[in-house]
Design an enzyme around this catalytic site. Structure first.
Site, PDB file in Angstrom:
ATOM      1  N   CYS A   1      48.788 -43.046 -23.597  1.00 24.22           N
ATOM      2  CA  CYS A   1      49.696 -42.956 -22.440  1.00 24.22           C
ATOM      3  C   CYS A   1      49.356 -41.626 -21.740  1.00 24.22           C
ATOM      4  O   CYS A   1      48.476 -40.894 -22.166  1.00 24.22           O
ATOM      5  CB  CYS A   1      51.142 -42.988 -22.894  1.00 24.22           C
ATOM      6  SG  CYS A   1      51.584 -41.554 -23.852  1.00 24.22           S
TER       7      CYS A   1
ATOM      8  N   ARG B   1      63.572 -44.987 -18.929  1.00 22.05           N
ATOM      9  CA  ARG B   1      63.181 -45.280 -20.319  1.00 22.05           C
ATOM     10  C   ARG B   1      63.957 -44.402 -21.284  1.00 22.05           C
ATOM     11  O   ARG B   1      64.191 -44.779 -22.429  1.00 22.05           O
ATOM     12  CB  ARG B   1      61.683 -45.000 -20.518  1.00 22.05           C
ATOM     13  CG  ARG B   1      60.773 -45.902 -19.741  1.00 22.05           C
ATOM     14  CD  ARG B   1      59.348 -45.715 -20.157  1.00 22.05           C
ATOM     15  NE  ARG B   1      59.224 -45.762 -21.612  1.00 22.05           N
ATOM     16  CZ  ARG B   1      58.052 -45.645 -22.238  1.00 22.05           C
ATOM     17  NH1 ARG B   1      56.962 -45.451 -21.558  1.00 22.05           N
ATOM     18  NH2 ARG B   1      57.973 -45.706 -23.544  1.00 22.05           N
TER      19      ARG B   1
ATOM     20  N   ARG C   1      47.457 -40.660 -28.230  1.00 25.19           N
ATOM     21  CA  ARG C   1      48.441 -41.224 -29.156  1.00 25.19           C
ATOM     22  C   ARG C   1      47.778 -41.974 -30.329  1.00 25.19           C
ATOM     23  O   ARG C   1      47.926 -43.174 -30.505  1.00 25.19           O
ATOM     24  CB  ARG C   1      49.432 -42.136 -28.441  1.00 25.19           C
ATOM     25  CG  ARG C   1      50.043 -41.575 -27.178  1.00 25.19           C
ATOM     26  CD  ARG C   1      50.866 -40.310 -27.364  1.00 25.19           C
ATOM     27  NE  ARG C   1      52.098 -40.493 -28.078  1.00 25.19           N
ATOM     28  CZ  ARG C   1      53.258 -40.831 -27.520  1.00 25.19           C
ATOM     29  NH1 ARG C   1      53.309 -41.028 -26.244  1.00 25.19           N
ATOM     30  NH2 ARG C   1      54.342 -40.978 -28.251  1.00 25.19           N
TER      31      ARG C   1
ATOM     32  N   ASP D   1      59.024 -32.277 -26.036  1.00 25.26           N
ATOM     33  CA  ASP D   1      59.769 -33.103 -25.071  1.00 25.26           C
ATOM     34  C   ASP D   1      60.620 -32.263 -24.126  1.00 25.26           C
ATOM     35  O   ASP D   1      61.248 -32.793 -23.219  1.00 25.26           O
ATOM     36  CB  ASP D   1      60.663 -34.106 -25.797  1.00 25.26           C
ATOM     37  CG  ASP D   1      59.849 -35.137 -26.549  1.00 25.26           C
ATOM     38  OD1 ASP D   1      60.420 -35.851 -27.390  1.00 25.26           O
ATOM     39  OD2 ASP D   1      58.632 -35.209 -26.314  1.00 25.26           O
TER      40      ASP D   1
ATOM     41  N   LYS E   1      67.558 -41.530 -28.071  1.00 24.53           N
ATOM     42  CA  LYS E   1      66.536 -42.587 -27.977  1.00 24.53           C
ATOM     43  C   LYS E   1      65.603 -42.516 -29.201  1.00 24.53           C
ATOM     44  O   LYS E   1      65.317 -43.517 -29.824  1.00 24.53           O
ATOM     45  CB  LYS E   1      65.710 -42.401 -26.718  1.00 24.53           C
ATOM     46  CG  LYS E   1      64.416 -43.207 -26.674  1.00 24.53           C
ATOM     47  CD  LYS E   1      63.634 -43.020 -25.387  1.00 24.53           C
ATOM     48  CE  LYS E   1      62.731 -41.829 -25.432  1.00 24.53           C
ATOM     49  NZ  LYS E   1      61.428 -42.023 -26.088  1.00 24.53           N
ATOM     50  N   ASN E   2      65.165 -41.315 -29.555  1.00 21.58           N
ATOM     51  CA  ASN E   2      64.142 -41.194 -30.601  1.00 21.58           C
ATOM     52  C   ASN E   2      64.693 -41.319 -32.017  1.00 21.58           C
ATOM     53  O   ASN E   2      63.928 -41.301 -32.978  1.00 21.58           O
ATOM     54  CB  ASN E   2      63.359 -39.883 -30.423  1.00 21.58           C
ATOM     55  CG  ASN E   2      62.502 -39.928 -29.171  1.00 21.58           C
ATOM     56  OD1 ASN E   2      62.365 -40.981 -28.533  1.00 21.58           O
ATOM     57  ND2 ASN E   2      61.954 -38.791 -28.775  1.00 21.58           N
TER      58      ASN E   2
HETATM   59  C1  EPZ Z   1      57.623 -38.905 -31.260  1.00 16.71           C
HETATM   60  O1  EPZ Z   1      56.421 -39.541 -30.901  1.00 16.71           O
HETATM   61  C2  EPZ Z   1      58.536 -39.027 -30.050  1.00 16.71           C
HETATM   62  N1  EPZ Z   1      58.767 -40.429 -29.737  1.00 16.71           N
HETATM   63  C3  EPZ Z   1      57.921 -38.334 -28.838  1.00 16.71           C
HETATM   64  O2  EPZ Z   1      58.881 -38.405 -27.779  1.00 16.71           O
HETATM   65  C4  EPZ Z   1      57.695 -36.868 -29.192  1.00 16.71           C
HETATM   66  O3  EPZ Z   1      57.051 -36.223 -28.104  1.00 16.71           O
HETATM   67  C5  EPZ Z   1      56.805 -36.782 -30.444  1.00 16.71           C
HETATM   68  O4  EPZ Z   1      57.412 -37.516 -31.533  1.00 16.71           O
HETATM   69  C6  EPZ Z   1      56.615 -35.344 -30.899  1.00 16.71           C
HETATM   70  O5  EPZ Z   1      57.860 -34.767 -31.156  1.00 16.71           O
HETATM   71  C7  EPZ Z   1      59.639 -41.122 -30.493  1.00 16.71           C
HETATM   72  O6  EPZ Z   1      60.200 -40.618 -31.445  1.00 16.71           O
HETATM   73  C8  EPZ Z   1      59.892 -42.550 -30.086  1.00 16.71           C
HETATM   74  P1  EPZ Z   1      53.833 -37.658 -33.218  1.00 16.71           P
HETATM   75  P2  EPZ Z   1      55.265 -39.771 -32.028  1.00 16.71           P
HETATM   76  O7  EPZ Z   1      53.214 -38.706 -34.058  1.00 16.71           O
HETATM   77  O8  EPZ Z   1      55.866 -39.931 -33.358  1.00 16.71           O
HETATM   78  C9  EPZ Z   1      49.268 -36.521 -33.211  1.00 16.71           C
HETATM   79  C10 EPZ Z   1      59.652 -38.785 -25.609  1.00 16.71           C
HETATM   80  O9  EPZ Z   1      59.385 -38.247 -24.519  1.00 16.71           O
HETATM   81  N2  EPZ Z   1      49.104 -37.692 -34.085  1.00 16.71           N
HETATM   82  O10 EPZ Z   1      54.827 -36.733 -33.838  1.00 16.71           O
HETATM   83  O11 EPZ Z   1      54.357 -40.814 -31.520  1.00 16.71           O
HETATM   84  C11 EPZ Z   1      49.695 -36.913 -31.804  1.00 16.71           C
HETATM   85  O12 EPZ Z   1      48.567 -37.258 -31.011  1.00 16.71           O
HETATM   86  C12 EPZ Z   1      58.524 -39.096 -26.574  1.00 16.71           C
HETATM   87  O13 EPZ Z   1      60.797 -39.104 -26.006  1.00 16.71           O
HETATM   88  C13 EPZ Z   1      47.868 -37.883 -34.706  1.00 16.71           C
HETATM   89  O14 EPZ Z   1      46.935 -37.104 -34.520  1.00 16.71           O
HETATM   90  O15 EPZ Z   1      54.518 -38.367 -31.967  1.00 16.71           O
HETATM   91  C14 EPZ Z   1      50.372 -35.653 -31.330  1.00 16.71           C
HETATM   92  O16 EPZ Z   1      49.386 -34.744 -30.891  1.00 16.71           O
HETATM   93  C15 EPZ Z   1      57.163 -38.713 -26.032  1.00 16.71           C
HETATM   94  N3  EPZ Z   1      47.719 -38.978 -35.516  1.00 16.71           N
HETATM   95  C16 EPZ Z   1      51.050 -35.110 -32.593  1.00 16.71           C
HETATM   96  O17 EPZ Z   1      50.357 -35.731 -33.692  1.00 16.71           O
HETATM   97  C17 EPZ Z   1      48.739 -39.852 -35.760  1.00 16.71           C
HETATM   98  O18 EPZ Z   1      48.538 -40.814 -36.537  1.00 16.71           O
HETATM   99  C18 EPZ Z   1      52.534 -35.433 -32.709  1.00 16.71           C
HETATM  100  O19 EPZ Z   1      52.669 -36.821 -32.507  1.00 16.71           O
HETATM  101  C19 EPZ Z   1      49.989 -39.627 -35.127  1.00 16.71           C
HETATM  102  C20 EPZ Z   1      50.144 -38.538 -34.303  1.00 16.71           C
END
Ligand code: EPZ
Length: 421
Positions: free
Chosen positions: A116, A399, A121, A307, A22-23
């Protein structure tokens, strides 16, 4: 809303086949908006998040069809640069449309995704990264309004207080492919799903080096062509079934599981006493002795994936002894704790740490799914709990897992989907 009814106590046995990741497929679908030609993406899992992404792409004017796991995308005539709140708010990952629309149409208006249950996020790193390569970004009425007339390659540092960001890296990487000059992303995310997307971009004619490492270099090109690509298999689904074999004391072969993507999960499970061996089909996972408690800290790849945190907590809940799970990526990601506790798990939360006092006595109960991976953890707990577990709101599971109950049933699990009309 549908629910799952699970009768615990069966040792899972047999072979399960993974679906596409998915990701990986979500950013890859977004990347097709960068081209002047048709693309075909294969091994696409029929998940509700995928259908949401296709719906948004159609709303933008992109022609998309999906048949037998293959998505054909024709972006040649799309000109709508506005991704609306009513669609974006249903799936946070749609923020990864921002980079490609901006790069292709030189203007983009994408709704802020909102938070969420796993955390707020934020998208500050996405915006910082795009500004670093010259985009003019404003936030108006809940929308990111981005103008790309003066974009040019530059150095971009994408490290945040929780480490790298997967989709921020995806957004900047995609935007940089059509941005004149050289862009260097530092503290880039290294997740395999991003590497898969970068490999797809290269098939389209993008000039990218270093994908899968914290430093990615991109040389902008004038245009990209359509390409064909088969998405990698889902390592989180693989990890979920590995834990299913472990928690039920079973013996399961996970077809297409890739050892290179699962190092941290294999390390923790082997430390807990699980036997994992490579087979020509993928990975064989067996429980051949009583398990030992292990500590886990979630980190960006190649660390232990956030995850997989909830699923690991389910396993530690039935493993005698004390284990500590520390959530470094999403410190609030513990919605599953209260539901696992309803089944008798003994978990003390000191966010971002969970201290688990594992015992063999968890019992079936009516529980509620709250987010994708927490729901998977409840299924795993239900597979080993004494008696019946009823999981409501399982749309969260649909999902990210395709036909999960059928895959578990094929391994011998007593799990049924009950439609709630
Ligand atoms: C991706 O989300 C995945 N989703 C998530 O999977 C996964 O948990 C996450 O990466 C971490 O591995 C998809 O790929 C569609 P991040 P993403 O930006 O990119 C902080 C699932 O269950 N952050 O890597 O949105 C954020 O709050 C889902 O399949 C900032 O601070 O996650 C978090 O603490 C859930 N500022 C950390 O970084 C930003 O601008 C990692 O988030 C962006 C993120």
């Amino acid at each position: 809303m549908d629910r799952f009814i699970i009768e615990g106590g069966v040792r899972l046995k047999g072979t399960v086949e993974l679906s596409g990741a998915k990701n990986a497929v979500l950013p890859i679908l977004a990347a097709t908006l960068l081209t002047n030609g048709k693309s075909i993406i294969r091994n696409v899992p029929p998940l509700s998040d995928v259908y949401t992404m296709l719906r948004i792409m159609r709303y933008l004017g992109v022609k998309v069809t999906m048949e037998d796991g293959a998505v054909t995308v024709d972006p040649r005539n799309y000109s709508n640069y506005r991704a609306p709140y009513k669609l974006v708010s249903t799936m946070r990952a749609s923020i990864c449309l921002l980079g490609p629309i901006l790069a292709k149409l030189k203007h983009a208006e994408v709704s802020m995704p909102g938070g969420c249950v796993i955390g707020t996020r934020p998208i500050d790193l996405h915006l910082k990264g795009l500004r670093s390569i010259g985009a003019d970004i404003k936030i108006e009425h809940g929308y990111v309004i981005a103008d790309g007339k003066n974009m040019k390659g530059s150095r971009v540092y994408l490290g945040g207080k929780f480490g790298s960001s997967v989709l921020a890296t995806a957004n900047i990487l995609m935007a940089a492919t059509l941005t004149k000059g050289k862009t260097v992303i530092e503290s880039a995310a290294c997740e395999p799903e991003l590497t898969d997307m970068a490999n797809f971009l290269c098939k389209m004619g993008a000039k990218i080096k270093g994908q899968g490492t914290p430093i990615i270099e991109i040389e902008g090109v004038r245009s990209l062509s359509g390409a064909q690509h088969s998405v990698i298999y889902d390592r989180i689904e693989a990890g979920t079934f590995m834990i299913a074999a472990a928690i039920t004391g079973g013996d399961v072969v996970i077809k297409h599981a890739c050892v290179n993507h699962l190092g941290a999960v294999i390390d923790r499970l082997e430390n807990a006493g699980i036997k994992i061996s490579k087979t020509k089909e993928g990975l064989r996972v067996r429980k051949t002795r009583s398990l030992k408690p292990v500590d886990v800290t979630t980190l960006p790849y190649p660390g232990f994936p956030t995850d997989m945190q909830a699923q690991m907590m389910a396993l530690m809940s039935v493993t005698k002894g004390i284990s500590i799970i520390t959530e470094k990526v999403y410190p609030e990601r513990f919605m599953h704790v209260s539901e696992l506790s309803r089944m008798g798990a003994q978990i003390m939360l000191e966010t971002p740490n969970a201290i688990i006092k594992g015992s063999s006595k968890i019992s079936g109960a009516p529980v509620m799914a709250s987010d994708l991976r927490a729901s998977a953890a409840l299924i795993l707990a239900g597979l080993v709990a004494k008696g019946k577990t009823e999981i409501s709101r399982i749309y969260h599971i649909d999902r990210g897992y395709h036909n999960i109950e059928e895959k578990f049933e094929k391994l011998g699990a007593r799990i049924k989907r009950e439609k709630e009309y």
